[in-house]
Design a protein around this motif. Structure first.
Motif, PDB file in Angstrom:
ATOM      1  N   PRO A 281      21.730  65.006  28.546  1.00 21.31           N
ATOM      2  CA  PRO A 281      20.759  64.350  27.665  1.00 21.31           C
ATOM      3  C   PRO A 281      20.347  65.233  26.484  1.00 21.31           C
ATOM      4  O   PRO A 281      20.461  66.460  26.536  1.00 21.31           O
ATOM      5  CB  PRO A 281      19.554  64.096  28.571  1.00 21.31           C
TER       6      PRO A 281
ATOM      7  N   VAL B 145      21.964  57.550  30.749  1.00 16.09           N
ATOM      8  CA  VAL B 145      21.289  58.142  29.587  1.00 16.09           C
ATOM      9  C   VAL B 145      21.945  59.477  29.236  1.00 16.09           C
ATOM     10  O   VAL B 145      22.286  59.731  28.078  1.00 16.09           O
ATOM     11  CB  VAL B 145      19.778  58.322  29.852  1.00 16.09           C
TER      12      VAL B 145
ATOM     13  N   GLN C 221      24.031  59.933  25.792  1.00 18.17           N
ATOM     14  CA  GLN C 221      23.551  60.921  24.826  1.00 18.17           C
ATOM     15  C   GLN C 221      24.527  62.083  24.698  1.00 18.17           C
ATOM     16  O   GLN C 221      24.756  62.599  23.599  1.00 18.17           O
ATOM     17  CB  GLN C 221      22.158  61.413  25.212  1.00 18.17           C
TER      18      GLN C 221
END
Length: 160
Positions: free
Chosen positions: A47, A142, A146
């Motif tokens: 992330p 996520v 990312q």
């Protein structure tokens, strides 16, 4: 860069496997380098708000790896072994130190497409359907999305 790359994440209904795929505006050689060069890997994995510190990295068949991701003073360590490292495929184990009994077997394939693009396919085999479902519920998408967006930027900037 196309700007609209999407990662597909799927759970196999018959075996405890997670499969993902994503196209990149990069060659297989660039993606292979991004996955095997520790300096590059640390720049894109995970992330946005996490920093990655490589503690061990021997990206060859029979080698091992360990990295620590940090955020807000918290550390999350991951480790594994490279079982097979070659330009079109990487096979490795993956363990989160917070769950040392949970070892996944991961395979990544780098498939050349037209126009300098590559399809990255990956699968993670875990020990149970419960473990697979916990991975999926963890918000892993996520970090994957990312991280791959950061990898897109590294390729576009010529760093890979």
């Amino acid at each position: 860069m196309s700007g609209n790359a999407e990662t597909t994440i799927e759970a196999d209904p018959k075996v405890p496997v997670i499969r993902l795929s994503r196209e990149f505006d990069a060659t297989p050689e660039q993606l292979f380098r991004a996955h095997t060069d520790p300096r590059l890997f640390a720049q894109w994995v995970g992330p946005d708000r996490m920093d990655t510190r490589i503690e061990e990295w021997d990206a060859r068949s029979g080698g091992s790896w360990r990295y620590v991701a940090t955020r807000d003073g918290q550390e999350y360590a991951f480790r594994g072994c490279f079982h097979d490292v070659r330009p079109d495929r990487i096979v490795q184990t993956f363990t989160f130190d917070g769950q040392p009994d949970g070892v996944a077997l991961e395979t990544l394939w780098f498939e050349r497409l037209d126009n300098g693009r590559t399809l990255l396919r990956a699968q993670s085999l875990v020990e149970s359907f419960e473990a697979r479902d916990a991975w999926l519920a963890s918000g892993m998408e996520v970090g994957v999305d990312q991280g791959y967006a950061k990898l897109d930027r590294l390729v576009a900037d010529g760093a890979v």
